[in-house]
Design an enzyme around this catalytic site. Structure first.
Site, short mmCIF file in Angstrom:
data_model
loop_
_atom_site.label_atom_id
_atom_site.label_comp_id
_atom_site.label_asym_id
_atom_site.label_seq_id
_atom_site.Cartn_x
_atom_site.Cartn_y
_atom_site.Cartn_z
N HIS A 19 0.81 -1.22 0.00
CA HIS A 19 0.00 0.00 0.00
C HIS A 19 0.84 1.27 0.00
O HIS A 19 0.32 2.35 -0.26
CB HIS A 19 -0.98 0.00 1.19
CG HIS A 19 -0.38 0.29 2.52
ND1 HIS A 19 -0.05 -0.69 3.43
CD2 HIS A 19 -0.05 1.47 3.12
CE1 HIS A 19 0.44 -0.14 4.52
NE2 HIS A 19 0.45 1.17 4.35
N ASP A 29 0.21 -7.59 1.43
CA ASP A 29 0.59 -6.18 1.62
C ASP A 29 2.10 -6.02 1.65
O ASP A 29 2.65 -5.19 2.41
CB ASP A 29 -0.03 -5.59 2.90
CG ASP A 29 0.12 -4.06 2.94
OD1 ASP A 29 0.13 -3.44 1.86
OD2 ASP A 29 0.25 -3.48 4.04
N SER A 85 4.75 2.49 7.91
CA SER A 85 4.38 1.35 7.07
C SER A 85 5.56 0.90 6.21
O SER A 85 6.19 1.71 5.51
CB SER A 85 3.22 1.72 6.15
OG SER A 85 2.04 1.93 6.88
#
Length: 496
Positions: A102, A132, A212
């Site tokens: 993402h 992911d 992230s």
């Protein structure tokens, strides 16, 4: 996938040292932390113990931090450019940086900034949305790159100390290190949707936007997770962070580097672990498995209470399980040499086997054990068949693809922006000109033979007319397509 866990033998275990030091500090008669004298300055021996604790954390951070990077991304939007920030960690001296899908999907530019200030452009992006995870490749051009080493996430336990490293909120906070413990193993948050694989390590180490893709690190200085998402009503860390385990990451990295994408096996069954089923309330069973228990109301009572395995509650017609002889009400006891207790165990093993792999199952049927051999299918092909049932479809037989106008529902399914428009490929016929030329399920068609294609029925008809006129033998058909990896041009030709 059956795999052997290699245990690394270490002469000194940081967690043991830390536990010994903490025990000494907390339990020593001369150091009663709850008594009034606890306010007194530490003795030299206590200072030495505290220094040992600090050194364990310092060394773990120092080992990994040089390989942790900030990842700046951008993409064109109406009226300008949209920028974003994430983190990553270099895991291969050839220039491979692991991060989150993402973070880098649907972006046009990627810039990687190292801890020492060096900057590189991302020249290749390899994606696995189902976990992911993503790889960004940079070109070191003879420069030496610091790298981090994966640890064994299976060896991590709830209560273990961990560090999270990354760039929360802005590049000005790059190389931020936070600490916490592993709070839970095997957490599923359902953030990756119906087709995602979730087995998150949960941690209370502070993780925020920008973290992230950064590493979750054990006290040996090994990466045991890639930070992915948080649970928070406010959008800021509240102590519930989730990281993709390193053992999943290692598998994905290997496949992405070798094949540029991750292929996964497909069985084609609906299933539930017997233990999980026994713990369900009657209401939950009737809610999730109403048809199965309507047809088989006494099945649980008929099975031995000590029986462990995975109950098959449905079999997809024509899928590998049916072709291999697996039936509804079978209890799958074993796959190859691995005994099963949960449906997730079986799902994870199938996901790490390639399509075409022949798998041996031992199942219990009508009180007897039998063996079934199943040749696994391709998960992406199965997903394409599922998607075909979502909306009316159009086939272009000459190319070997099935296309549909991109709806918000399809956009969510393929993890595109819901406002995106176009025609999307929902299936590719094996052996067709499209497959051999590199068109894939999920590609969005932008133009064909220089003509822009609209995401409407009119666009479908225009594409069909262009395809019919195209000479796929000599010139081929030039098509511009877009997917999560970016835009590319494909020349579709029949292979000689």
């Amino acid at each position: 996938m059956n795999r052997q866990i290699q245990k690394v033998h270490r002469p000194i275990l940081p967690s043991m040292v830390l536990w010994a030091v903490l025990s000494a500090l907390l339990l020593s008669p001369s150091s009663d932390l709850f008594a009034a004298e606890a306010a007194q300055p530490l003795s030299e021996s206590e200072k030495s113990m505290a220094a040992q604790i600090n050194n364990v954390f310092r060394r773990a951070a120092a080992i990994v931090s040089p390989a942790v990077v900030s990842i700046g991304v951008s993409k064109a939007v109406p009226g300008g450019e949209q920028r974003g920030l994430g983190s990553g960690v270099i895991i291969d001296k050839r220039g491979y940086v692991i991060t989150n899908h993402h973070v880098v999907a649907n972006t046009s530019k990627i810039e990687v900034v190292l801890a020492d200030g060096r900057q590189f452009k991302g020249v290749e992006r390899l994606l696995d949305p189902d976990t992911d995870l993503a790889l960004v490749r940079i070109e070191p051009k003879g420069q030496t790159l610091p790298t981090a080493r994966f640890g064994d996430s299976e060896q991590a336990e709830v209560g273990d100390f961990v560090l999270a490293i990354g760039s929360p909120f802005s590049e000005g906070l790059a190389q931020t290190v936070t600490s916490g413990i592993i709070s839970y193993k095997g957490r599923q948050t359902h953030i990756l949707g119906q087709w995602g694989y979730e087995d998150f390590l949960q941690t209370d180490a502070v993780i925020n936007r920008g973290n992230s893709g950064g590493p979750l690190v054990n006290l040996y200085g090994e990466v045991i997770g890639i930070n992915s998402n948080i649970f928070s009503p406010s959008g800021y860390s509240t102590g519930y962070g989730f990281a993709v385990p390193s053992n999943i990451a290692k598998y994905v990295v290997k496949k992405l580097i070798e094949k540029k994408h991750v292929q996964r096996g497909w069985l084609g069954v609906y299933m539930v672990g017997l233990d999980a089923l026994r713990k369900m309330s009657k209401e939950d069973r009737e809610s999730g498995l109403r048809k199965f228990f309507t047809d088989n109301p006494n099945l649980l009572e008929e099975l031995p209470k000590s029986l462990q395995g995975v109950l098959v509650t449905g079999v997809n017609p024509g899928d590998p399980a049916e072709m291999g002889g697996i039936k509804v009400k079978d209890v799958i006891l074993q796959i190859n040499n691995t005994k099963l207790t949960t449906a997730k165990e079986l799902q994870d093993i199938i996901a790490r086997l390639d399509p075409g792999t022949v798998v041996k199952f031992i199942v219990r049927r009508n009180g007897s054990e039998i063996t079934c051999e199943v040749t696994l299918g391709d998960r992406d092909t199965a997903r394409g068949r599922y998607v075909q049932g979502l909306t009316p479809k159009e086939k272009t037989a000459k190319l070997g693809i099935t296309i549909k106008p991109l709806t918000p529902k399809l956009a969510r399914f393929f993890e595109y922006n819901e406002n995106l428009h176009g025609l999307i490929i929902v299936s590719v016929q094996p052996g067709s000109a499209a497959e051999k030329s590199g068109l894939k399920i999920g590609d969005i068609l932008i133009s064909a033979d220089g003509v822009k294609i609209q995401g409407s029925q009119e666009g479908v008809e225009r594409l069909k007319a262009i395809v019919e006129k195209a000479d796929l033998t000599k010139k081929g058909l030039e098509m511009v397509v877009h997917n999560s990896a970016g835009r590319r041009t494909v020349i579709v030709k029949n292979a000689k």
